[in-house]
Design an enzyme around this catalytic site. Structure first.
Site, PDB file in Angstrom:
ATOM      1  N   CYS A 112      39.744  44.797  30.862  1.00 41.08           N
ATOM      2  CA  CYS A 112      39.670  45.256  32.247  1.00 41.08           C
ATOM      3  C   CYS A 112      40.902  46.068  32.613  1.00 41.08           C
ATOM      4  CB  CYS A 112      39.524  44.069  33.206  1.00 41.08           C
ATOM      5  SG  CYS A 112      39.293  44.646  34.903  1.00 41.08           S
ATOM      6  N   CYS A 126      44.630  42.146  38.473  1.00 40.79           N
ATOM      7  CA  CYS A 126      44.584  40.918  39.267  1.00 40.79           C
ATOM      8  C   CYS A 126      45.509  39.857  38.634  1.00 40.79           C
ATOM      9  CB  CYS A 126      43.157  40.387  39.332  1.00 40.79           C
ATOM     10  SG  CYS A 126      41.990  41.639  39.899  1.00 40.79           S
ATOM     11  N   CYS A 150      24.512  32.801  36.662  1.00 40.26           N
ATOM     12  CA  CYS A 150      25.455  33.826  37.114  1.00 40.26           C
ATOM     13  C   CYS A 150      25.849  34.727  35.947  1.00 40.26           C
ATOM     14  CB  CYS A 150      26.712  33.174  37.678  1.00 40.26           C
ATOM     15  SG  CYS A 150      26.367  31.928  38.941  1.00 40.26           S
ATOM     16  N   CYS A 173      22.494  35.385  40.080  1.00 37.25           N
ATOM     17  CA  CYS A 173      23.657  35.945  40.771  1.00 37.25           C
ATOM     18  C   CYS A 173      24.348  36.878  39.784  1.00 37.25           C
ATOM     19  CB  CYS A 173      24.611  34.836  41.210  1.00 37.25           C
ATOM     20  SG  CYS A 173      26.081  35.454  42.043  1.00 37.25           S
ATOM     21  N   CYS A 204      27.632  36.534  48.013  1.00 38.42           N
ATOM     22  CA  CYS A 204      28.454  35.391  47.596  1.00 38.42           C
ATOM     23  C   CYS A 204      29.883  35.901  47.525  1.00 38.42           C
ATOM     24  CB  CYS A 204      27.978  34.917  46.222  1.00 38.42           C
ATOM     25  SG  CYS A 204      29.060  33.708  45.431  1.00 38.42           S
TER      26      CYS A 204
HETATM   27  S1  SF4 Z   1      39.340  39.579  38.236  1.00 35.07           S
HETATM   28 FE1  SF4 Z   1      40.354  41.603  38.314  1.00 35.07          FE
HETATM   29  S2  SF4 Z   1      41.367  41.832  36.312  1.00 35.07           S
HETATM   30 FE2  SF4 Z   1      39.884  40.145  36.115  1.00 35.07          FE
HETATM   31  S3  SF4 Z   1      38.029  41.079  35.315  1.00 35.07           S
HETATM   32 FE3  SF4 Z   1      37.815  41.070  37.548  1.00 35.07          FE
HETATM   33  S4  SF4 Z   1      38.651  43.041  38.254  1.00 35.07           S
HETATM   34 FE4  SF4 Z   1      39.318  42.719  36.113  1.00 35.07          FE
END
Ligand code: SF4
Length: 331
Positions: A65, A69, A109, A141, A201
């Site tokens: 990703c 985060c 999900c 979901c 959700c």
């Molecule tokens: S929570 Fe943030 S860093 Fe993790 S997969 Fe989702 S978008 Fe990417």
């Protein structure tokens, strides 16, 4: 002592609790905790009886990703050793649904890492969802990141019932957790799925150095968003993520947070989500007097407890599984 039962009665009569009352819930003395939970249970029982909704996750695409985060092991800034793979194929998604049906899980999900889905990923999900709906009648979901309006419409047409996109934290605290997208980006996706006619959700992660006022703001923001389902995660800080070593929660405080969400969102599905086992520990069963939903099986990058322990917990509580599937469960 606060009169928690009278407060619950006022919630049941349609009143909203004040900010002072919300603060008092989070500051509830431990010796009053059972009465606070009794009030939460009175509200929960009025809308959901003793039923518990079960949910199961398939990690349909893992790692890789580009977002940052701070809590997530799959992010570009995490050094945690997670499995990385692209979107699994349709057959794998269907096999997961078969297992969910066998386990009397009402909602399956499909979760993918990433900022948002590609058209090819949407195609795979859509093709699997159509067959899953036909064969198992499960609620689906999807949780695929930031969604474009036309993608939301396609998912709705395929039969996706619900879309998860967490606000994660308060608007004020959000820049301390993620900078690669904004709180408003997250809210926009929730609004997009609502406009497409998909049930929204959206939930939170508690324990990321937020203030009590942040938590109250989160519960109120989700009320304003009219999220049908609210997953409440408790941070399970993973080594290699920016929040590694953050360990702010104790089980009694987690129960007060769940109670707060119930007093503020009385009619909504509140799910004890990631971090349940490590943060609530031996007090997990008490959480279900406020919440009415859990995940069974593993979370995205951490393991849940044995499924049999979850079923034993529900049996010991005298609670009933709210199985939404149309086919007869096989176990
Ligand atoms: S929570 Fe943030 S860093 Fe993790 S997969 Fe989702 S978008 Fe990417």
């Amino acid at each position: 002592m606060q009169n928690w039962l009278a407060l619950a009665d006022r919630v049941l009569a349609g009143e909203e609790i004040t900010n002072e009352e919300a603060e008092a819930i989070l500051d509830c003395p431990d010796e009053e905790l059972l009465v606070l939970l009794q009030g939460a249970y009175n509200i929960r029982r009025a809308y959901f009886g003793n039923k518990v909704k079960l949910n199961m996750i398939i990690n349909a695409k893992s790692g890789l990703c580009p977002e940052n985060c701070g809590y997530c092991a799959q992010s570009s800034v995490s050094t945690a050793p997670v499995k990385t793979y692209k979107m699994v194929d349709k057959e794998t998604l269907i096999r997961g649904a078969e297992e969910a049906s066998r386990l009397r899980v009402g909602t399956y999900c499909i979760v993918a890492s990433g900022r948002g889905p590609s058209e090819k990923e949407i195609d795979t999900v859509i093709s699997a969802v159509k067959e899953i709906k036909e064969r198992f009648g499960l609620k689906i979901c999807a949780c695929l990141g930031i969604l474009k309006p036309e993608q939301a419409v396609r998912l709705k047409e395929a039969g996706v019932d619900r879309y998860n996109h967490n606000i994660n934290t308060s608007k004020e605290h959000h820049p301390n957790i993620t900078t690669s997208h904004t709180y408003d980006d997250r809210v926009k996706t929730v609004e997009t799925v609502k406009q497409a006619g998909i049930s929204p959700c959206s939930g939170v992660i508690i324990g990321m150095k937020e203030t009590k006022q942040d938590i109250i703001n989160m519960a109120r923001s989700l009320k304003a968003l009219d999220a049908d389902s609210i997953p409440v995660n408790f941070l399970h800080a993973i080594d290699g993520t920016p929040l590694a070593g953050t360990d702010e929660l104790d089980p009694r405080y987690c129960l007060k947070v769940l109670a707060l969400f119930r007093y503020i969102n009385p009619t909504k599905e509140i799910r004890i989500s990631g971090g349940r086992e490590v943060n609530l520990r031996s007090l997990q069963p008490f959480g279900l007097y406020a919440a009415n939903s859990i995940f069974v099986g593993d979370y995205l990058t951490t393991e849940g407890q044995e499924k049999s322990e979850d079923y034993r917990m529900l049996e010991d509580l005298g609670f009933e599984i709210d199985f939404a599937g149309e086919q007869q469960p096989v176990c």
